[in-house]
Design an enzyme around this catalytic site. Sequence first.
Site, PDB file in Angstrom:
ATOM      1  N   SER A 116       0.716  -1.154   0.149  1.00 27.58           N
ATOM      2  CA  SER A 116       0.133  -0.042  -0.118  1.00 27.58           C
ATOM      3  C   SER A 116       0.908   1.249   0.179  1.00 27.58           C
ATOM      4  O   SER A 116       0.244   2.263   0.087  1.00 27.58           O
ATOM      5  CB  SER A 116      -1.093  -0.069   1.192  1.00 27.58           C
ATOM      6  OG  SER A 116      -1.920  -1.063   1.072  1.00 27.58           O
ATOM      7  N   ASN A 215      -9.218  -0.699  -0.173  1.00 24.02           N
ATOM      8  CA  ASN A 215      -8.503  -0.791  -1.278  1.00 24.02           C
ATOM      9  C   ASN A 215      -9.236  -0.168  -2.599  1.00 24.02           C
ATOM     10  O   ASN A 215      -8.696   0.256  -3.480  1.00 24.02           O
ATOM     11  CB  ASN A 215      -7.871  -2.146  -1.533  1.00 24.02           C
ATOM     12  CG  ASN A 215      -6.842  -2.288  -0.570  1.00 24.02           C
ATOM     13  OD1 ASN A 215      -5.505  -1.938  -0.716  1.00 24.02           O
ATOM     14  ND2 ASN A 215      -6.844  -3.438   0.303  1.00 24.02           N
ATOM     15  N   ASN A 381       1.183 -11.624   7.606  1.00 24.50           N
ATOM     16  CA  ASN A 381       0.160 -12.268   8.228  1.00 24.50           C
ATOM     17  C   ASN A 381       0.965 -12.839   9.709  1.00 24.50           C
ATOM     18  O   ASN A 381       0.822 -13.973  10.002  1.00 24.50           O
ATOM     19  CB  ASN A 381       0.075 -13.425   7.706  1.00 24.50           C
ATOM     20  CG  ASN A 381      -1.428 -14.155   8.213  1.00 24.50           C
ATOM     21  OD1 ASN A 381      -2.177 -13.431   8.946  1.00 24.50           O
ATOM     22  ND2 ASN A 381      -1.427 -15.501   7.978  1.00 24.50           N
TER      23      ASN A 381
END
Length: 400
Positions: A116, A215, A381
């Site tokens: 991002s 997003n 993660n």
Amino acid sequence: MVSATVGRAGVLGAVALSLLAVPARAATGTPDTPAAAAARPASATVAAARGPAAAALPAPNTAGLAAVLRSVVAQGAPGALARIDDHGRTYRVTRGVADRVTGRAVSTGDRFRIGSVTKTFTTVVLLQLVDEHRLSLDAPVNRYLPGLLPDDRITVRHLLSHRSGLYDYSDDMFAASVSGFEAVRKKVFTYRQLVALSLKKPRTNAPGAAYSYSNTNFVVAGMLVEKLTGQPVRTAYRNRIVEPLKLTDTFYVHPDTAIPGRYTRGYLTPDRAGAELVDATAQTVSWAQSAGALISSARDLDVFYGALLKGRLLSAARLADMERFTKVNGTTAYGLGLRRRDLSCGVSVYGHTGAVQGYYTYAFGTKDGGRTLTAMANTSNNAKVLNTLAGALESAFCGK
């Protein structure tokens, strides 16, 4: 192995860190930059960001950063790297490996997927178009992309500040990280397909009412770039940012799956504790595109944020627009494609976090752009890694 060297200009080196700031959902708030800031002369807006505050920063604590990296690797990241550029002085630190099979050590010169952090690049292109009078921030998105969105009240500004209310389609894709990733690893989406996934779900709030990270906003932003420039986003990034700043490691390769040149491999932490890490390096990142598909390096991101914050990419008025922040929580706020993080020493830093399968990136700089930090851990993660890396900002900008 840790390297810790310090020098001047292009020789130089020592520091490392990475972090993903998990975006808060539907945080209410209003822009906290005073309205008076908009009335300042253009030159004053940028000049106010410079001066003694930058010089008063303590030196980066490279020992503290090295300790953060050691913990990050101990908690499951194969490797981590970081680079600080500070008024001509560069610090570098690395720890661990770039490739679990060959054992090659991480290098601060490696390329990686920035997730991002791509959002700031996309925003810069759109704000340049505002400067060129080809786009209005407060115009409805549907003026430029007729019929795309179900609400004419959603403006370009709402997209870039995550206040559109458009549902984040990627939440559904990665409810289970590994199976979700494997389902889209090689898939190629169109922008409209991704928007359609979002519009199947109710909106999270009314346009302009609240911050809710999505997003979808930056997929629509990519559509705006392509509509207004008549070029693919790859061309717009290259012509407007990459080539002017000589960013030799920054690429938009979508839908290709390979990272060109020398790179760090990325490893996705599986959902089941104790399972083997998944090599996630090869992927289209088509699920993100203009919201998160760029490839770059620590050096390039330091140059990019330094140039942006120094006013080299946008007019003073547009940079002021970018830096009108909505509070997200006690330590973070969001402007237009730009995060602000408030540190314990009273320093605020500006940039963006990034997460894409296999990589966490943190790229931030001081208000004047004089000190910039880019850091990466080649896992994702992993909440322990994410939380530990939060301390690296304190070491880099507060000297702790």
